[in-house]
Design a protein around this motif. Structure first.
Motif, PDB file in Angstrom:
ATOM      1  N   GLU A  66       0.825  -1.208   0.000  1.00  0.00           N
ATOM      2  CA  GLU A  66       0.000   0.000   0.000  1.00  0.00           C
ATOM      3  C   GLU A  66       0.865   1.267   0.000  1.00  0.00           C
ATOM      4  O   GLU A  66       0.526   2.267  -0.633  1.00  0.00           O
ATOM      5  CB  GLU A  66      -0.931   0.019   1.219  1.00  0.00           C
ATOM      6  N   ASP A  69       2.262   2.181  -3.618  1.00  0.00           N
ATOM      7  CA  ASP A  69       1.352   2.947  -4.471  1.00  0.00           C
ATOM      8  C   ASP A  69       1.323   4.414  -4.067  1.00  0.00           C
ATOM      9  O   ASP A  69       1.326   5.313  -4.919  1.00  0.00           O
ATOM     10  CB  ASP A  69      -0.059   2.348  -4.395  1.00  0.00           C
ATOM     11  N   GLU A  72       4.626   6.133  -5.080  1.00  0.00           N
ATOM     12  CA  GLU A  72       4.679   6.324  -6.532  1.00  0.00           C
ATOM     13  C   GLU A  72       3.844   7.519  -6.957  1.00  0.00           C
ATOM     14  O   GLU A  72       4.247   8.311  -7.817  1.00  0.00           O
ATOM     15  CB  GLU A  72       4.187   5.059  -7.238  1.00  0.00           C
ATOM     16  N   GLU A  73       2.669   7.667  -6.344  1.00  0.00           N
ATOM     17  CA  GLU A  73       1.797   8.803  -6.678  1.00  0.00           C
ATOM     18  C   GLU A  73       2.461  10.121  -6.307  1.00  0.00           C
ATOM     19  O   GLU A  73       2.438  11.087  -7.081  1.00  0.00           O
ATOM     20  CB  GLU A  73       0.465   8.650  -5.942  1.00  0.00           C
ATOM     21  N   LYS A 269      -9.295  -0.148  -0.857  1.00  0.00           N
ATOM     22  CA  LYS A 269      -9.216   1.176  -1.471  1.00  0.00           C
ATOM     23  C   LYS A 269     -10.595   1.823  -1.548  1.00  0.00           C
ATOM     24  O   LYS A 269     -10.766   3.021  -1.275  1.00  0.00           O
ATOM     25  CB  LYS A 269      -8.611   1.063  -2.870  1.00  0.00           C
TER      26      LYS A 269
END
Length: 763
Positions: A66, A69, A72-73, A269
């Motif tokens: 988690e 992600d 990366e964003e 999510k």
């Protein structure tokens, strides 16, 4: 090369600058910033800066998918997409499985939530990529087992405290409610005895004790009472506990969902998005949102999981301290009494000690807890005026802000406060200095290398480096060099443009090629450089080469070092002394002028010294040196021999008076002790007699007989018909060689030598 970044907040800019400066000296650095202060944004800015410099490839390693992600964003928002290939974000589990297929090697490895880096899986980063720089990011550089991070990271950079971030408005203030110390719930938690493999409470036992209808009912009651209508996060003990809590809250009309490791990623999510939109009011989780969860409008955090881990406690409460536009403060509901173990979230912590392994990151004693920001709990009464048995309000947000302001005001008045900081001017890209909110130097420096106390190492506008005071006054200008860094003991490391490091003594301005080691003797300091000792006096002195530290002796107010280089002109107090063996170089405590030659010691323990110009001084403890003579006296001025002769007479008189006074003081103390044991009585143990006062033995049983005391004396028989007199403290006043002893109250003693022959003495 460091580039200012306008997208960062001031404190993030400062941390970024300090990191790149630290990388000049150490390859592996850990950075500590509290939860909610933007570590991931800082991480991305650091990576972008690194790639603009010499770096070509960066790996960012997280411990959960988690977090990958999320990172990366954030990185993509800073202009670095994963398609670029230069930045790769991965979990440590993925890297462990696929490392053999990774053919490229990184120049920088960033470890997110680096307090997990002690796990064995992270070892591959150091073993397989030793040349890569390492950056560890964490809010809590501590472990429950007390193990430090020095095996992995060379140094730690810490940011402001939680209290400072709250005071500056970067973190949310909070209200804190807890169960009472004598409540049923607290007694249940205190009954937990078993520990898991990590040293924390055993999950199985916690679940058995706390996963009950009555306990969960009290959890809901506290939320309804103190967080009605708010959205928040609950930290549960186990998956079963979390699901039961969510079911209870939902049954009462409070829309709640449970999220745990078994919840599919897509469903997780979707539930988090529902929470952000307000469709779900409460997220109940099991160690899912302790790290990396970013939702600023969390309005309450409920602690329903006991823990002994300081890191876990701060990570959990930190989820509610992120600022948002419509949130005045966050309600922290402590259903397991953690504040009594760790203090409030705004308490200061010695992260450096925990990083080095000198302090365990676990439960703190009450004394240490109260050593930080702490206010007495408020009494809470219900509508009927009866005192509530379960709850107490520990802190309100307005009282918290007031306490922070008061502490800041108190610290501003302390000279010992090391609050001098640098700050950037975004328009000019120059740096200034400030203490708290007060600017001491307007932006005028190209770079601030380091700050220590009231000294600042800077790069001036003309490119030269130097050291300035807190007000900007230059202390030393060092010319063009790459890097300055303050070390302990007032030393400065100077890296020139070729990368060569030299070391400056800030007390004297002298520079050494090797790093000096400071030796402190009372009020005197020496620097050992290689095989030589150097003084920290205005006039330089270097000892004989190879001098051993054990041959240096400190005598209360002066330091002596053997040195056969004594000038031939140096005269001695006692002319029979040998200049080779009995004349020493001498440093005086509190005198930073130069190193002297010791000419001898007088009867009162004062000394005579000679300086480099042939002037002689008399030095006494606690006094400044006093000039007495010179090798080249002026007409009418006394010579050395005359001055020393007079000093010897005066010193002898002072020494005699000192000895007399010492004896008087000792006798007075002894008399006082004798009066205190005046009621001592003889006692028998076996065949021997002694003296004791109550249960306290004054004289051990070693005599044939002891008679009851008369005043502060008593008669004792050492062997048959051999009597003497001793004081009550055991000191023999009259040797045991008399047939009989009679003591009067006034201290007169009659000693029978043989029948008819008596000797009288006065004690």
């Amino acid at each position: 090369m460091y580039y200012p970044n306008d997208t960062l907040r001031d404190y993030q800019q400062e941390m970024k600058l300090r990191l790149f400066e630290e990388w000049e000296f150490h390859r592996n650095v850990m950075v500590q910033m509290p939860t909610g202060t933007g570590k991931t944004h800082l991480l991305a800015a650091i990576v972008r800066e690194f790639l603009r410099g010499s770096g070509s490839r960066v790996w960012i390693v997280a411990h959960r998918r988690e977090l990958v992600d999320q990172i990366e964003e954030t990185v993509s928002r800073h202009g670095m997409s994963k398609e670029d290939g230069r930045v790769r974000v991965m979990s440590i589990q993925w890297l462990s499985r696929n490392r053999k297929d990774m053919y490229e090697e990184p120049d920088l490895i960033v470890i997110d939530e680096a307090h997990h880096a002690l796990a064995e899986t992270y070892r591959i980063l150091w073993e397989n990529y030793p040349e890569a720089r390492k950056l560890g990011m964490t809010a809590t550089p501590c472990r429950l087992n007390g193990k430090g991070f020095m095996d992995l990271f060379d140094s730690l950079i810490t940011s402001w405290t939680v209290a400072e971030f709250i005071g500056q408005g970067w973190l949310s203030s909070f209200d804190y409610v807890s169960i009472r110390a004598n409540s049923r719930e607290q007694r249940l938690i205190d009954s937990l005895k078993k520990r898991g493999a990590d040293g924390d409470y055993q999950v199985k036992e916690m679940n058995e004790v706390l996963n009950r209808e009555t306990s969960i009912g009290r959890l809901y009651e506290s939320v309804e009472r103190y967080a009605h209508g708010k959205k928040g996060i609950v930290y549960a003990v186990s998956i079963a506990h979390a699901r039961r809590i969510a079911a209870c809250y939902s049954a009462h009309g409070l829309e709640s969902v449970a999220i745990d490791s078994r919840t599919p990623a897509s469903e997780r999510k979707e539930l988090v998005d529902d929470f952000r939109r307000g469709k779900v009011k409460v997220l109940v989780n099991v160690d899912i949102f302790s790290e990396g969860f970013d939702c600023p409008d969390v309005e309450f955090v409920q602690l329903a999981r006991p823990t002994l881990s300081l890191a876990k406690y701060l990570q959990q409460v930190g989820r509610g301290l992120r600022r948002s536009a419509n949130k005045e403060s966050c309600m922290l509901i402590d259903n397991v009494g953690l504040y009594r173990i760790f203090g409030l979230p705004a308490r200061n912590h010695d992260w450096a000690a925990m990083f080095e392994g000198r302090m365990i990151g676990n439960a703190l004693s009450r004394a240490r807890t109260e050593g930080g920001l702490y206010l007495p709990a408020l009494s809470l009464t219900d509508s009927g005026g009866q005192e509530e048995e379960v709850w107490e309000i520990v802190m309100t947000h307005d009282r918290l802000l007031e306490a922070i302001r008061n502490r800041e005001e108190a610290e501003e008045g302390k000279e010992s406060q090391a609050a001098l900081k640098s700050y950037p001017d975004r328009r000019s890209s120059l740096w200034g200095l400030k203490r708290g909110n007060k600017i001491t130097v307007s932006p005028r420096y190209l770079q601030v290398f380091d700050i220590q106390g009231n000294r600042v190492a800077v790069r001036l506008k003309d490119g030269q480096a130097g050291v300035v005071s807190a007000s900007g006054e230059p202390e030393v200008i060092l010319g063009y060099c790459r890097r300055l860094k303050f070390l302990k003991e007032e030393l400065l490391a100077v890296t020139d443009n070729a990368g060569t490091v030299s070391y400056m003594d800030m007390k004297t301005g002298r520079t050494y090629r090797e790093k000096p080691v400071v030796f402190s003797y009372g009020g005197v300091e020496l620097l050992r450089v290689g095989e030589t000792f150097h003084s920290r006096t205005k006039k330089a002195y270097a000892s004989m080469n190879g001098l051993h530290k054990d041959s240096i002796c400190f005598y209360e107010y002066y330091l002596k070092m053997p040195d056969y280089r004594v000038p031939k002109s140096c005269k001695l107090v006692d002319s029979v002394w040998s200049t080779v063996f009995d004349v020493f170089a001498c440093l005086l405590a509190g005198d930073d002028e130069e190193v002297y030659w010791c000419c001898g010691r007088l009867a009162d323990r004062s000394i005579v010294v000679m300086d480099g110009a042939g002037r002689y001084y008399h030095v006494e403890k606690g006094k400044r040196k006093r000039y007495i003579a010179t090798n080249l006296p002026r007409p009418g001025e006394q010579d050395f021999d005359t001055a020393v002769k007079k000093l010897k007479e005066e010193a002898g008189q002072r020494a005699e008076e000192t000895d007399r006074q010492k004896r008087r003081n000792e006798e007075a103390k002894r008399r006082k002790r004798l009066e205190e044991i005046r009621d001592a009585l003889p006692y028998r143990m076996g065949m021997k007699w002694g003296l004791k006062l109550g249960e306290r033995i004054i004289v051990p049983p070693k005599y044939r007989k002891i008679l009851p005391p008369v005043g502060v004396y008593c008669a004792f028989e050492e062997s048959a018909c051999r009597w003497g007199v001793m004081a009550l403290d055991g000191k023999v006043m009259v040797e045991a060689c008399y047939q009989k002893v009679d003591i009067e109250n006034n201290g007169t003693v009659h000693l029978t030598i043989i029948p008819g022959k008596v000797k009288t003495v006065k004690l």
